[in-house]
Design an enzyme around this catalytic site. Structure first.
Site, short mmCIF file in Angstrom:
data_model
loop_
_atom_site.label_atom_id
_atom_site.label_comp_id
_atom_site.label_asym_id
_atom_site.label_seq_id
_atom_site.Cartn_x
_atom_site.Cartn_y
_atom_site.Cartn_z
N LYS A 65 0.81 -1.23 0.00
CA LYS A 65 0.00 0.00 0.00
C LYS A 65 0.85 1.28 0.00
CE LYS A 65 -4.17 -2.06 1.96
NZ LYS A 65 -5.15 -2.08 3.02
N ASN A 86 -4.98 2.00 -1.58
CA ASN A 86 -5.47 0.63 -1.84
C ASN A 86 -6.20 0.52 -3.18
OD1 ASN A 86 -8.04 1.67 -1.38
ND2 ASN A 86 -8.70 -0.06 -0.14
N GLY A 126 -3.69 -2.16 17.58
CA GLY A 126 -2.87 -2.30 16.38
C GLY A 126 -2.47 -0.96 15.81
N ARG A 151 1.36 -3.61 20.43
CA ARG A 151 2.45 -4.41 21.00
C ARG A 151 3.76 -3.61 20.95
NH1 ARG A 151 3.62 -9.83 17.75
NH2 ARG A 151 4.12 -8.27 16.17
P1 NDP Z 1 0.22 -4.97 9.47
O1 NDP Z 1 1.17 -6.10 9.30
O2 NDP Z 1 0.55 -3.66 8.85
O3 NDP Z 1 0.05 -4.68 11.05
C1 NDP Z 1 -0.19 -5.75 11.92
C2 NDP Z 1 -0.52 -5.22 13.31
O4 NDP Z 1 -0.85 -6.33 14.14
C3 NDP Z 1 0.62 -4.49 14.01
O5 NDP Z 1 0.12 -3.46 14.82
C4 NDP Z 1 1.24 -5.60 14.87
O6 NDP Z 1 1.91 -5.14 16.02
C5 NDP Z 1 0.00 -6.34 15.29
N1 NDP Z 1 0.26 -7.73 15.66
C6 NDP Z 1 0.65 -8.76 14.85
N2 NDP Z 1 0.77 -9.90 15.55
C7 NDP Z 1 0.46 -9.60 16.85
C8 NDP Z 1 0.38 -10.36 18.04
N3 NDP Z 1 0.67 -11.67 18.07
N4 NDP Z 1 -0.01 -9.73 19.18
C9 NDP Z 1 -0.30 -8.41 19.17
N5 NDP Z 1 -0.23 -7.63 18.07
C10 NDP Z 1 0.13 -8.22 16.92
O7 NDP Z 1 -1.18 -5.52 9.00
P2 NDP Z 1 -2.46 -4.65 8.53
O8 NDP Z 1 -2.57 -3.53 9.49
O9 NDP Z 1 -2.38 -4.32 7.10
O10 NDP Z 1 -3.67 -5.69 8.71
C11 NDP Z 1 -4.15 -6.05 9.98
C12 NDP Z 1 -5.41 -6.88 9.87
O11 NDP Z 1 -6.47 -6.10 9.31
C13 NDP Z 1 -5.27 -8.11 8.97
O12 NDP Z 1 -5.85 -9.20 9.64
C14 NDP Z 1 -6.06 -7.75 7.73
O13 NDP Z 1 -6.68 -8.88 7.13
C15 NDP Z 1 -7.14 -6.83 8.31
N6 NDP Z 1 -7.67 -5.90 7.29
C16 NDP Z 1 -9.01 -5.99 6.97
C17 NDP Z 1 -9.57 -5.15 6.03
C18 NDP Z 1 -11.02 -5.29 5.71
O14 NDP Z 1 -11.45 -4.74 4.67
N7 NDP Z 1 -11.82 -5.94 6.54
C19 NDP Z 1 -8.76 -4.13 5.32
C20 NDP Z 1 -7.37 -4.10 5.77
C21 NDP Z 1 -6.86 -4.97 6.70
P3 NDP Z 1 3.46 -4.70 15.97
O15 NDP Z 1 3.45 -3.28 15.47
O16 NDP Z 1 3.90 -4.81 17.37
O17 NDP Z 1 4.16 -5.64 15.04
#
Ligand code: NDP
Length: 271
Positions: A65, A86, A126, A151
């Site tokens: 993105k 997007n 997040g 986190r």
């Molecule tokens: P990113 O990889 O950019 O961010 C992931 C986030 O999740 C970070 O804040 C990360 O924390 C956190 N995270 C990952 N694993 C853990 C864990 N075990 N415990 C706690 N925190 C955790 O992903 P996106 O933001 O792009 O996507 C996130 C979710 O949103 C996905 O599941 C995606 O499918 C969904 N989504 C849904 C959409 C929809 O239209 N419904 C549109 C866009 C996304 P850290 O910073 O500490 O790594």
């Protein structure tokens, strides 16, 4: 034949081809929409190549993105504010970037679910790309406050700094003891994909807190189980997925597709 696509990595499980071909069929528009596995480091060449070969636009999902933002020659206001794109379309021959994620989220939570964020205490879990895409639209709804919990604390702080001009925005940590009692809790983490345990401290929620997970399918299990255990109302991100897709379709074709129960059921059966 009009050509559209979605670029991502991984991309195999994307439901966008199914959604957009359904939309096109329902509006009698002939088009193709394919899922393209983008190679890391080659997005600009591959996505540019798709347009050179006659593609009219495409969606972009993780992890491209920000690169799509850089590819765009012109951008919508919300794409500029979020710093991520997007949806790519061609506007007067120029590559135009938009972001429909925040629109899709608000459309679903406010219009479909009936949960208005105005004056509410909102917690966002997040601080990744999805959080970045929806924070401005949440703040435009004028919540009482928006707190971000992540986190990696530094990433939450970064988003607070980035969007501080748009409304009351701050970080919160799991160990904070203040009696927050959030009205709405939004999960934008990808933690559910690894089936991690989910739990929030009791001072974060109350009897009628609304829980919304941007994820859908089995990735919602841990958050949903926790919400169920605490008798909280829970929604998954399928509605947002459909709404952001409908808005992308509208950008490309200037026709707004209907989101039918039939389509929702087709998707649910695939999850
Ligand atoms: P990113 O990889 O950019 O961010 C992931 C986030 O999740 C970070 O804040 C990360 O924390 C956190 N995270 C990952 N694993 C853990 C864990 N075990 N415990 C706690 N925190 C955790 O992903 P996106 O933001 O792009 O996507 C996130 C979710 O949103 C996905 O599941 C995606 O499918 C969904 N989504 C849904 C959409 C929809 O239209 N419904 C549109 C866009 C996304 P850290 O910073 O500490 O790594």
């Amino acid at each position: 034949m009009k050509k559209y696509a979605v670029f991502g990595n991984p991309i195999k499980h994307s439901m966008s081809p199914l959604i957009h071909t359904y939309f096109a069929k329902s509006l009698n528009i002939e088009l193709t929409y394919e899922a393209i596995l983008g190679n890391i480091g080659k997005f600009q060449i591959e996505a540019g190549g798709f347009l050179k070969k006659g593609g009219l636009g495409f969606n972009i999902t993780l992890p491209f993105k920000q690169e799509a933002f850089n590819l765009a020659e012109t951008r919508s206001d919300i794409a500029e504010i979020t710093g991520s794109v997007n949806t790519i379309s061609l506007k007067k021959g120029r590559v135009h970037g938009d972001n429909t994620d925040g629109y899709g989220f608000i459309k679903d939570i406010k219009n479909n679910i009936g949960c208005n964020l105005e004056s509410k205490k909102v917690l966002l879990l997040g601080a990744g790309g999805a959080a970045m895409g929806i924070i401005p639209n949440i703040l435009y709804e004028r919540p009482f406050e928006l707190k971000i919990c992540n986190r990696t604390l530094e990433k939450a702080k970064k988003l607070c700094n980035k969007f501080s001009d748009l409304g009351k925005l701050d970080i919160v940590e799991m160990q904070d003891t203040e009696n927050y009692k959030f009205d709405v809790i939004i999960n934008s983490t990808s933690a559910g994909m690894s089936n991690s345990d989910f739990s929030l401290p009791v001072n974060f929620f109350k009897d009628n807190t609304v829980c919304y997970d941007l994820s859908y399918g089995i990735a919602t299990n841990s958050f949903k189980n926790w919400a169920d255990k605490n008798n909280l109302i829970f929604y998954d991100g399928l509605g947002m997925l459909l709404e952001q897709a409908a808005e992308s379709f509208y950008i490309w074709e200037s026709k707004r597709p209907l989101i039918t129960d039939e389509l929702k059921n087709i998707l649910k059966a695939k999850l």
